[in-house]
Design a protein around this motif. Structure first.
Motif, PDB file in Angstrom:
ATOM      1  N   GLY A  34      58.896  59.067  26.332  1.00  0.00           N
ATOM      2  CA  GLY A  34      59.220  57.827  26.418  1.00  0.00           C
ATOM      3  C   GLY A  34      60.392  57.868  25.243  1.00  0.00           C
ATOM      4  N   ALA A  35      60.506  58.818  24.334  1.00  0.00           N
ATOM      5  CA  ALA A  35      61.356  58.799  23.141  1.00  0.00           C
ATOM      6  C   ALA A  35      62.819  58.969  23.588  1.00  0.00           C
ATOM      7  N   GLU A  36      63.532  58.057  23.061  1.00  0.00           N
ATOM      8  CA  GLU A  36      64.957  58.048  23.450  1.00  0.00           C
ATOM      9  C   GLU A  36      65.774  59.108  22.703  1.00  0.00           C
ATOM     10  N   VAL A  37      66.707  59.505  23.460  1.00  0.00           N
ATOM     11  CA  VAL A  37      67.594  60.736  22.954  1.00  0.00           C
ATOM     12  C   VAL A  37      69.149  60.152  23.344  1.00  0.00           C
ATOM     13  N   GLY A  38      69.945  60.794  22.470  1.00  0.00           N
ATOM     14  CA  GLY A  38      71.565  60.599  23.078  1.00  0.00           C
ATOM     15  C   GLY A  38      72.072  61.990  23.322  1.00  0.00           C
ATOM     16  N   PHE A  39      73.130  62.073  23.991  1.00  0.00           N
ATOM     17  CA  PHE A  39      74.075  63.297  24.210  1.00  0.00           C
ATOM     18  C   PHE A  39      75.015  63.171  23.124  1.00  0.00           C
ATOM     19  N   GLY A  40      75.225  64.301  22.430  1.00  0.00           N
ATOM     20  CA  GLY A  40      76.296  64.269  21.403  1.00  0.00           C
ATOM     21  C   GLY A  40      77.635  63.990  21.875  1.00  0.00           C
ATOM     22  N   TRP A  41      78.095  62.928  21.330  1.00  0.00           N
ATOM     23  CA  TRP A  41      79.471  62.431  21.552  1.00  0.00           C
ATOM     24  C   TRP A  41      80.263  62.864  20.141  1.00  0.00           C
ATOM     25  N   SER A  42      79.443  63.145  19.254  1.00  0.00           N
ATOM     26  CA  SER A  42      80.022  63.617  17.764  1.00  0.00           C
ATOM     27  C   SER A  42      78.810  64.301  17.343  1.00  0.00           C
ATOM     28  N   HIS A  43      79.100  64.975  16.017  1.00  0.00           N
ATOM     29  CA  HIS A  43      77.845  65.656  15.517  1.00  0.00           C
ATOM     30  C   HIS A  43      77.875  65.282  14.077  1.00  0.00           C
ATOM     31  N   GLU A  44      78.637  64.302  13.514  1.00  0.00           N
ATOM     32  CA  GLU A  44      78.636  63.904  12.065  1.00  0.00           C
ATOM     33  C   GLU A  44      77.265  63.847  11.767  1.00  0.00           C
ATOM     34  N   GLU A  45      76.503  62.895  12.206  1.00  0.00           N
ATOM     35  CA  GLU A  45      75.131  62.478  11.904  1.00  0.00           C
ATOM     36  C   GLU A  45      74.299  63.730  11.673  1.00  0.00           C
ATOM     37  N   PRO A  46      74.220  64.392  12.932  1.00  0.00           N
ATOM     38  CA  PRO A  46      73.056  65.634  12.691  1.00  0.00           C
ATOM     39  C   PRO A  46      73.608  66.644  11.873  1.00  0.00           C
ATOM     40  N   ILE A  47      74.912  66.996  11.850  1.00  0.00           N
ATOM     41  CA  ILE A  47      75.089  68.315  11.028  1.00  0.00           C
ATOM     42  C   ILE A  47      74.898  67.767   9.498  1.00  0.00           C
ATOM     43  N   THR A  48      75.257  66.463   9.354  1.00  0.00           N
ATOM     44  CA  THR A  48      75.144  66.050   7.872  1.00  0.00           C
ATOM     45  C   THR A  48      73.435  66.080   7.333  1.00  0.00           C
ATOM     46  N   ASP A  49      72.724  65.607   8.632  1.00  0.00           N
ATOM     47  CA  ASP A  49      71.156  65.424   8.145  1.00  0.00           C
ATOM     48  C   ASP A  49      70.664  66.919   8.048  1.00  0.00           C
ATOM     49  N   MET A  50      71.158  67.799   8.762  1.00  0.00           N
ATOM     50  CA  MET A  50      70.720  69.080   8.684  1.00  0.00           C
ATOM     51  C   MET A  50      70.934  69.985   7.414  1.00  0.00           C
ATOM     52  N   MET A  51      72.193  69.332   6.784  1.00  0.00           N
ATOM     53  CA  MET A  51      72.748  70.021   5.594  1.00  0.00           C
ATOM     54  C   MET A  51      71.635  69.663   4.353  1.00  0.00           C
ATOM     55  N   LYS A  52      70.720  68.636   4.704  1.00  0.00           N
ATOM     56  CA  LYS A  52      69.777  68.511   3.491  1.00  0.00           C
ATOM     57  C   LYS A  52      68.898  69.596   3.204  1.00  0.00           C
ATOM     58  N   GLU A  53      68.716  70.424   4.477  1.00  0.00           N
ATOM     59  CA  GLU A  53      67.759  71.533   4.122  1.00  0.00           C
ATOM     60  C   GLU A  53      68.728  72.840   3.443  1.00  0.00           C
ATOM     61  N   TYR A  54      69.917  72.796   3.361  1.00  0.00           N
ATOM     62  CA  TYR A  54      70.621  74.028   2.886  1.00  0.00           C
ATOM     63  C   TYR A  54      71.158  73.481   1.310  1.00  0.00           C
ATOM     64  N   VAL A  55      71.478  72.424   1.158  1.00  0.00           N
ATOM     65  CA  VAL A  55      72.503  71.926   0.151  1.00  0.00           C
ATOM     66  C   VAL A  55      71.436  71.106  -0.889  1.00  0.00           C
ATOM     67  N   ALA A  56      71.264  71.588  -2.073  1.00  0.00           N
ATOM     68  CA  ALA A  56      70.545  70.946  -3.047  1.00  0.00           C
ATOM     69  C   ALA A  56      71.173  70.920  -4.314  1.00  0.00           C
ATOM     70  N   SER A  57      72.153  71.860  -4.756  1.00  0.00           N
ATOM     71  CA  SER A  57      72.710  71.883  -6.178  1.00  0.00           C
ATOM     72  C   SER A  57      73.990  72.174  -6.017  1.00  0.00           C
ATOM     73  N   TYR A  58      75.008  71.820  -6.909  1.00  0.00           N
ATOM     74  CA  TYR A  58      76.280  72.174  -7.055  1.00  0.00           C
ATOM     75  C   TYR A  58      76.654  73.746  -6.619  1.00  0.00           C
TER      76      TYR A  58
END
Ligand code: ATP
Ligand code: MG
Length: 416
Positions: free
Chosen positions: A102-126
Motif C-alpha cells: 500500500g506504500a505509495e511510490v513515484g517514478f523518477g521524473w527528477s533525481h534531485e531529492e533522492p541523490i541529495t538524500d543519499m549523499m547524507k551517508e557519504y558527506v559529513a565534513s568539508y
C-alpha cells in the motif's frame, strides 16, 4: 554491418498520428519505434546514435571530475514530501504507483531529492567535498502534450549531474566549468552555431538558471538572442530590469523559436537544508552543502539534431554521432563487382571504419533514397563502372558533392 541482416526496414510513410518531423524521419529510417504518444523504443541504428551522444557527454563529464552512477527509478513519497514536491498540484508530471503493502511510490521524473538524500551517508565534513556525480537515466514524466516526437517524451533519457560543494565560490567555479563543457558538447554534436546560453528563471545567487537553447522552428520556447555576445534571454524572464542587469540592449535582440537542450541550476543551500544534508566546515560548524543540478536531454538532443540538420531527403548526421561513418552501396548484380564490394567492406572494417553495407537486392533508386533517408555522412557507390576504373564514387550526404577516389584515399578519408 550488413544491411540485409538488420531486422529493421526503411518505410515510405511514418504512422499517420506522428506529427513531429524528427520522429517521422527516425521511424521511417528504422531508428526508433513508436509505442504510443511520447513513448518510443530505440532500435539498433537509433541505439548507436544514442550511445555516441552519451559517450561525448560522458567524456566531458569525466573531464570535469564527474563520477558516473545510476539511481533507481522507484522513489519514496516521504522523501518528496520533505521538499513539498510530492503533491500533483506542485509537480504535474508525476507517474505514481503503490507497492503491494500500500506504500505509495513515484517514478523518477527528477533525481534531485533522492541523490541529495543519499549523499547524507557519504558527506559529513568539508574533507568529503566537493562531490560531482552524474548519470544517464530514463526519466518518466506524465507530460500533458507529447506531440514533439522524441523531443518531448513521457519516457526519455537525461544526463543529470549534481555538484556538492563547500562554498558558494567553489560552486560558482564549477558551475562555470559546466557551462563551458555544455557549450563544447553542443559544438561536438553539430549544434554549436545555433545553440545559445540562455538566461532563464530559477536559481539561487543570481536569480537565473541557464538554459541551452537551440534555434529550431519546431521548438517550444521563445528566446531573444544577442548574436554578437552569443547569449540569449528566455521570454519568460525578459523585462527591462533583467536586460539592464545583463547589460543587454533591446535593439540588439532577435526573437527566435528554440528547443531547450540543457538546463543548469544553482540551488544554493536551500535543498540541502530541507533534506538535512549538512557538513562540518573547517571551523567545526554544521552548514548545508551547496547544490548545483545540470541536465541535458539526451534523446531530445537526438531529435533536435534530426530536425535542425536534416533536409528534404532525410536525416543528415554529423560524423560525431552518426550510426556509421560510411554507407557502402552495391549497385550491381555482377558477381565480380559484388566480390569487389565485399572486399572493400572488409578492408574498411579492418581499418576501423564503421560501415553499413547495403548488400540488399534492391534497385539503385531505392538504395539511394534509403541512404539519403538514413543520413550516414559518406556514401560509397560501387557499380558497373567501378570494376574497370578501380575508382570509387564517394558522396558527401550533407553537400551532395561527389569525388572519385582509389581505395587508399577512401580509407584515409574515412578514417580521418
Ligand atoms: P521543458 O521546459 O522542456 O519541459 P524542463 O525544464 O522541465 O524541460 P529539466 O527538468 O530542466 O527540463 O530537464 C533537463 C533537460 O531534459 C531539459 O533541458 C531537456 O533537454 C530535457 N527534457 C525535459 N523534459 C523532457 C521530455 N519530456 N522529453 C525529452 N527531453 C526532456
Ligand atoms: Mg528546464
Amino acid at each position: 554491418m550488413l544491411q540485409s541482416r538488420l531486422f529493421t526496414k526503411t518505410r515510405k510513410d511514418a504512422p499517420k498520428d506522428e506529427v513531429a518531423l524528427n520522429a517521422q524521419l527516425l521511424i521511417r529510417g528504422g531508428y526508433i519505434h513508436k509505442e504510443m504518444a511520447g513513448a518510443y523504443s530505440y532500435l539498433p541504428l537509433g541505439l548507436r546514435v544514442l550511445d555516441k551522444i552519451k559517450n561525448i557527454v560522458r567524456e566531458e563529464m569525466n573531464s570535469l571530475g564527474g563520477e558516473e552512477l545510476v539511481m533507481t527509478s522507484l522513489q519514496r513519497k516521504e522523501l518528496w514530501e520533505e521538499t513539498d514536491r510530492w503533491d500533483d498540484e506542485r509537480v504535474d508530471v508525476w507517474f505514481k504507483s503503490a507497492l503491494k503493502s500500500g506504500a505509495e511510490v513515484g517514478f523518477g521524473w527528477s533525481h534531485e531529492e533522492p541523490i541529495t538524500d543519499m549523499m547524507k551517508e557519504y558527506v559529513a565534513s568539508y574533507r568529503d567535498l566537493p562531490v560531482y556525480v552524474y548519470q544517464f537515466q530514463t526519466k518518466l514524466r506524465n507530460e500533458l502534450r507529447a506531440k514533439s516526437g522524441i523531443m518531448r517524451g513521457r519516457e526519455f533519457l537525461m544526463k543529470d549531474m549534481y555538484s556538492y560543494t563547500a562554498s558558494e565560490e567553489a560552486h560558482k567555479e564549477f558551475y562555470d566549468k559546466v557551462t563551458a563543457a555544455y557549450l563544447k558538447i553542443f559544438e561536438r554534436v553539430g549544434l554549436g552555431d545555433i545553440t545559445y546560453l540562455t538566461f532563464a528563471s530559477g536559481g539561487a545567487f543570481t536569480q537565473f538558471s541557464h538554459e541551452f537553447q537551440t534555434v529550431l522552428p519546431a521548438g517550444e520556447d521563445t528566446i531573444y538572442i544577442d548574436s554578437k555576445k552569443r547569449i540569449a534571454v528566455n521570454k519568460e524572464v525578459l523585462n527591462d530590469e533583467v536586460l539592464s542587469k545583463l547589460g543587454l540592449d533591446k535593439k540588439d535582440l532577435v526573437e527566435e523559436t528554440a528547443a531547450e537542450v540543457g538546463n543548469i541550476f544553482s540551488f544554493g543551500g536551500a535543498k540541502s537544508e530541507q533534506l538535512g544534508l549538512n557538513f562540518k566546515n573547517e571551523d567545526g560548524e554544521s552548514v548545508p552543502v551547496t547544490l548545483g543540478s545540470y541536465g541535458i536531454g539526451i534523446t531530445r538532443l537526438m531529435g533536435v539534431v534530426v530536425e535542425a540538420l536534416g533536409d528534404e531527403k532525410g536525416i543528415v548526421w554529423p560524423k560525431s554521432i552518426a550510426p556509421f561513418r560510411a554507407h557502402l552501396l552495391l549497385l550491381s548484380e555482377d558477381a565480380k563487382i559484388k566480390a569487389l564490394a565485399n572486399e572493400v567492406y572488409k578492408t574498411l572494417e579492418k581499418n576501423g571504419v564503421e560501415v553499413l553495407y547495403d548488400d540488399r537486392d534492391q534497385r539503385a533508386g531505392e538504395k539511394f533514397a534509403d541512404a539519403d533517408l538514413l543520413g550516414i555522412p559518406s556514401q560509397i557507390i560501387i557499380g558497373n563502372k567501378t570494376a574497370e576504373s578501380k575508382l570509387f564514387e564517394l558522396k558527401d550526404r550533407e553537400s551532395g558533392k561527389t569525388s572519385e577516389v582509389n581505395l587508399e584515399h577512401l580509407i584515409a578519408e574515412l578514417r580521418g
